[in-house]
Scaffold this motif. Sequence first.
Motif, PDB file in Angstrom:
ATOM      1  N   ALA A 173       0.841  -1.198   0.000  1.00 22.80           N
ATOM      2  CA  ALA A 173       0.000   0.000   0.000  1.00 22.80           C
ATOM      3  C   ALA A 173       0.879   1.252   0.000  1.00 22.80           C
ATOM      4  O   ALA A 173       0.594   2.231  -0.701  1.00 22.80           O
ATOM      5  N   ALA A 188       1.222   3.828   5.956  1.00 22.48           N
ATOM      6  CA  ALA A 188       1.517   2.957   4.814  1.00 22.48           C
ATOM      7  C   ALA A 188       2.879   3.287   4.227  1.00 22.48           C
ATOM      8  O   ALA A 188       3.668   2.393   3.894  1.00 22.48           O
ATOM      9  N   LEU A 248      -5.321   0.207   4.549  1.00 21.01           N
ATOM     10  CA  LEU A 248      -5.227  -0.446   3.249  1.00 21.01           C
ATOM     11  C   LEU A 248      -6.464  -0.160   2.407  1.00 21.01           C
ATOM     12  O   LEU A 248      -6.369   0.025   1.189  1.00 21.01           O
ATOM     13  N   VAL A 251      -6.085   3.383   0.978  1.00 21.86           N
ATOM     14  CA  VAL A 251      -5.163   3.439  -0.155  1.00 21.86           C
ATOM     15  C   VAL A 251      -5.779   2.787  -1.382  1.00 21.86           C
ATOM     16  O   VAL A 251      -5.664   3.304  -2.507  1.00 21.86           O
ATOM     17  N   ALA A 252      -6.446   1.664  -1.193  1.00 20.74           N
ATOM     18  CA  ALA A 252      -7.073   0.965  -2.320  1.00 20.74           C
ATOM     19  C   ALA A 252      -8.113   1.846  -2.999  1.00 20.74           C
ATOM     20  O   ALA A 252      -8.183   1.923  -4.231  1.00 20.74           O
ATOM     21  N   ALA A 259      -7.963  -3.797  -1.828  1.00 19.51           N
ATOM     22  CA  ALA A 259      -7.357  -3.877  -0.499  1.00 19.51           C
ATOM     23  C   ALA A 259      -6.985  -5.310  -0.149  1.00 19.51           C
ATOM     24  O   ALA A 259      -5.905  -5.561   0.416  1.00 19.51           O
ATOM     25  N   PHE A 262      -3.743  -6.265  -1.769  1.00 18.61           N
ATOM     26  CA  PHE A 262      -2.548  -5.840  -1.039  1.00 18.61           C
ATOM     27  C   PHE A 262      -2.121  -6.935  -0.057  1.00 18.61           C
ATOM     28  O   PHE A 262      -0.943  -7.278   0.050  1.00 18.61           O
TER      29      PHE A 262
END
Length: 317
Positions: A173, A188, A248, A251-252, A259, A262
Amino acid sequence: MTESATLAGLGEFGAVGLLTRGLVAGAGVELGPGDDAAVLQPGGARVVVSTDTMVEGVHFRRDWGNGLETGRKAVAAAAADLEAMGAEPWALVVSLTAPGDLPVTWLRFFHQGVLSECELAGLQLVGGDTTRGRDVTLGMTVLGRLDGEPVTRAGARPGDVVAVRGRLGWAAAGLAVLTRGFRSPRAAVAAQLVPEVPWGAGGEARRAGASAMIDVSDGLLADLGHVARASGVSVDVEAARLEVPEVLRTVAQATGKDALGFVLTGGEDHALAACFPAAGVPDGWSVVGRVVEAGDEPAVTVDGRRWEGAQGHDHFA
């Protein structure tokens, strides 16, 4: 010496002196830096050896992280392989290639990072080498001591459970964020720059009777694939058992990625994945799947189905 000083001005022997200054030989080290080679005395233990290379622009970037973070990451990535064998990290030899215009400040921070992670891992820096090159390249050779049998990739048996110790997906991430030119979420990004290896967990797993173990460096699915092939079994990961932290998911959503992907395929967190008898999982380890008969050939599945897309990182793919 000014903050603008470079490696060319410091010189080879000055750089070596900076990297070895203040080192004190610990247990099992008869002769440390300063001669043609170090001399170690492991006693009656097995010696476990691994090496890892980090190349600027491939494994790290100086505009992303400082020398301290790079030093810590280099040590962590190398010594996690000792943990995966159930060994006790013991000694480290560092090979540094760098351009002449590398700031001495970066080297000082790198030195601090190496020693900082060595302290966490239980390693002693006992020697190394320096040379000039276009980019910064780090060769980290680690030695561990092992009082007993190593835990290899080849011992998993049908009926074992698969458990993980450490974080999964965080470094991937962070890489996704950094490659987009951003620096947040900071947690991250920090995970990409400095992995959090579960130091001591490898020996703990060995003493608990782990049948197979591996360092998750290329992605959970990819690395469990190594275990499956070496053991002649298949592994099924249960998605519902995997923790997908909010960072996560954030970020996704921001990068258009998955996610769960990841967690399943992201590398560089250097968690440990191990196989245990169902009743033998130590505290702190999270069960994420099971070992089954191989069928036609060894495979890794997620909820009984093959994962679509890449299983993890491949340097030459």
